[in-house]
Design a protein around this motif. Structure first.
Motif, PDB file in Angstrom:
ATOM      1  N   LYS A  26       6.372   3.446 -11.238  1.00 54.01           N
ATOM      2  CA  LYS A  26       5.470   4.044 -11.168  1.00 54.01           C
ATOM      3  C   LYS A  26       5.755   5.856 -10.902  1.00 54.01           C
ATOM      4  O   LYS A  26       6.649   6.332 -10.580  1.00 54.01           O
ATOM      5  CB  LYS A  26       4.273   3.665  -9.578  1.00 54.01           C
ATOM      6  N   VAL A  84       1.033  -1.286  -0.311  1.00 54.14           N
ATOM      7  CA  VAL A  84      -0.040   0.129  -0.230  1.00 54.14           C
ATOM      8  C   VAL A  84       0.930   0.894  -0.393  1.00 54.14           C
ATOM      9  O   VAL A  84      -0.029   2.035   0.072  1.00 54.14           O
ATOM     10  CB  VAL A  84      -0.685   0.245   1.215  1.00 54.14           C
ATOM     11  N   GLU A 120       4.017   1.807  -1.445  1.00 54.93           N
ATOM     12  CA  GLU A 120       3.410   1.636  -2.953  1.00 54.93           C
ATOM     13  C   GLU A 120       2.506   2.913  -3.963  1.00 54.93           C
ATOM     14  O   GLU A 120       2.964   3.250  -4.906  1.00 54.93           O
ATOM     15  CB  GLU A 120       4.365   0.685  -3.904  1.00 54.93           C
ATOM     16  N   HIS A 121       1.159   2.226  -3.382  1.00 52.47           N
ATOM     17  CA  HIS A 121       0.457   3.058  -4.075  1.00 52.47           C
ATOM     18  C   HIS A 121      -0.441   4.187  -3.532  1.00 52.47           C
ATOM     19  O   HIS A 121      -0.543   5.473  -3.958  1.00 52.47           O
ATOM     20  CB  HIS A 121      -1.075   2.136  -3.334  1.00 52.47           C
TER      21      HIS A 121
END
Length: 458
Positions: free
Chosen positions: A255, A229, A231-232
């Protein structure tokens, strides 16, 4: 016996379990469940007086021509700015991961020194090193005169209080796994602590319009440790890749909300830290012999940048009953597909021989356009015939044996011509236009094999 107020949280994926087990049911990892204090379930404070919320403010997507775009922070390191999409966006949160000792702290310290010299308020917070250790590294890199503010702290509350008073433009936290908050009973580095600390730092970045860079540890599989989470939550995730035995390092974005995710930045490790490599092709082809069987120069693309690299193959008699297939720098499944096409469509009998494939310099290639270069290197080694020393190869091979066209063919050929190459083996579509080098177009993998057989005089 587990306490009634505790749960078991997987340190790999963050899944919550009511009791301990040797294997996480969600991600399948073994021995990753750690006991943590359970948070209060939702709805337990239903009797508390409810506060009336305020309506969220809505705005249109089109802000109008009168609203200028916020300028990015130029780090002074062109390779880093390329990966970030043209510079660092104020108010963004960036997660940087990489193997231990790969050069994450060195690169970020160099970046902070460059920004501080541009009158940018920069703060470097280390949770793993003392201030004197960071100073010694800065002195070794020739950055001792840069006005970078240093701190050695792991308490999140103390860090946030200091940042709110200092009002910096950019902050580096090295690393997120060392931080802890007293609102949780878990130890530093656990899923709950990493998630909570990252959330507070991301919130600080958005509210204060401050760029926050988090350094993350990686697991033995190369993934950033802690819950996914994180990285999100962040705006960009950068991976620092490379082998300690090689002098170069590659910074890659997986990302990026404010830029492309297919760009790479290439650095070379030296005595004075990490230096930029403006022309990666010359680095990857350094020391290459021009006429060796089993060697093919692949004209690849990394984002918008053409990069030439050497693919080496060795086909040898199998020493044991089962032939070996060893791959370094390329997908082993893709190699199995190319070998099957060579066997079934081209009549190349190599199923009973050992095959070793290597991308020179330690570069990792994921582009399907490398299929033709890999096939050329394997067939060249099997026939013991060298490819043209001043030629490059690229193209995608389908299961039917056809060579499919690939994108950015003109940029690949221009890069080859700039480095002194005069010929190319490429898909047929590349030979139809005006190319800066002589292009030998092939429509099928069989035509490639026939071309190499003609060079061998068969």
């Amino acid at each position: 016996m587990a306490r009634s107020d505790s749960v078991y949280v997987c340190q790999s994926c963050g899944a919550v379990h009511s009791k301990w087990a040797g294997k996480c049911d969600d991600c399948g990892q073994w021995n990753t469940l750690v006991e943590e204090a359970a948070s209060a379930p939702l709805g337990t404070q239903a009797t508390a007086p409810k506060k009336r919320g305020r309506a969220a403010r809505l705005e249109l997507v089109d802000l109008g021509a009168e609203t200028p775009e916020t300028p990015r922070l130029r780090s002074g390191i062109d390779e880093l700015d390329r990966v970030a999409g043209g510079g660092l966006v104020p108010g963004s949160a960036i997660l940087v991961g990489g193997d231990p000792g790969i050069g994450k702290s060195t690169l970020l310290l160099q970046m902070m020194a460059q920004l501080a010299n541009q009158n940018t308020r920069a703060i470097y917070i280390s949770g793993e090193e003392a201030i004197d250790q960071v100073r010694r590294r800065a002195r070794r890199l020739g950055l001792a005169d840069a006005p970078v503010a240093l701190a050695a702290e792991t308490s999140l509350n103390d860090i946030l209080d200091g940042l709110k008073s200092e009002k910096p433009d950019i902050v580096v936290i090295d690393s997120i796994q060392t931080l802890w908050t007293d609102q949780l009973a878990a130890a530093p580095g656990t899923v709950a602590q990493v998630r909570a600390c990252a959330q507070e730092l991301v919130r600080f970045a958005k509210k204060r319009n401050c760029t926050v860079i988090l350094v993350g540890h990686v697991t033995k599989d190369g993934q950033i440790a802690g819950p996914r989470v994180v990285e999100h939550m962040v705006d960009a995730v950068l991976y620092f890749e490379g082998e300690r035995s090689h002098q170069f390092r590659i910074l890659r974005a997986v990302k990026n909300r404010f830029g492309p995710t297919d760009e790479i930045g290439v650095f070379e490790m030296g005595d004075k830290g990490l230096g930029e490599v403006a022309n990666p092709s010359s680095l990857f082809l350094d020391g290459r012999a021009e006429a060796n069987p089993g060697a093919a120069v692949f004209a690849g693309m990394e984002g918008t940048r053409p990069v030439l690299s050497e693919i080496q193959a060795l086909v040898a008699p199998a020493a044991f009953g089962t032939p070996r297939r060893a791959v370094v720098g390329w997908d082993s499944g893709r190699l199995a597909m190319v070998l099957a096409v060579l066997e079934a469509r081209c009549g190349v009998n190599i199923s009973n021989r050992d095959i070793f494939l290597n991308v020179a310099g330690g570069l990792k290639i994921t582009e399907p356009a490398a299929d033709l270069a890999v096939a050329a290197a394997i067939v060249s080694s099997a026939m013991d015939v060298a490819l043209p020393g001043k030629g490059v190869v690229y193209g995608e091979i389908s299961l039917s044996g056809d060579v499919r066209p690939v994108g950015r063919s003109e940029a690949r050929l221009k890069e080859a011509a700039k480095l002194g190459f005069d010929s190319a083996i490429a898909p047929q579509a590349a030979a139809d236009g005006n190319a800066p080098v002589r292009v030998h177009g092939v429509a099928t993998a069989l035509e490639l094999v026939q071309t190499l057989r003609a060079l061998a005089g068969e």
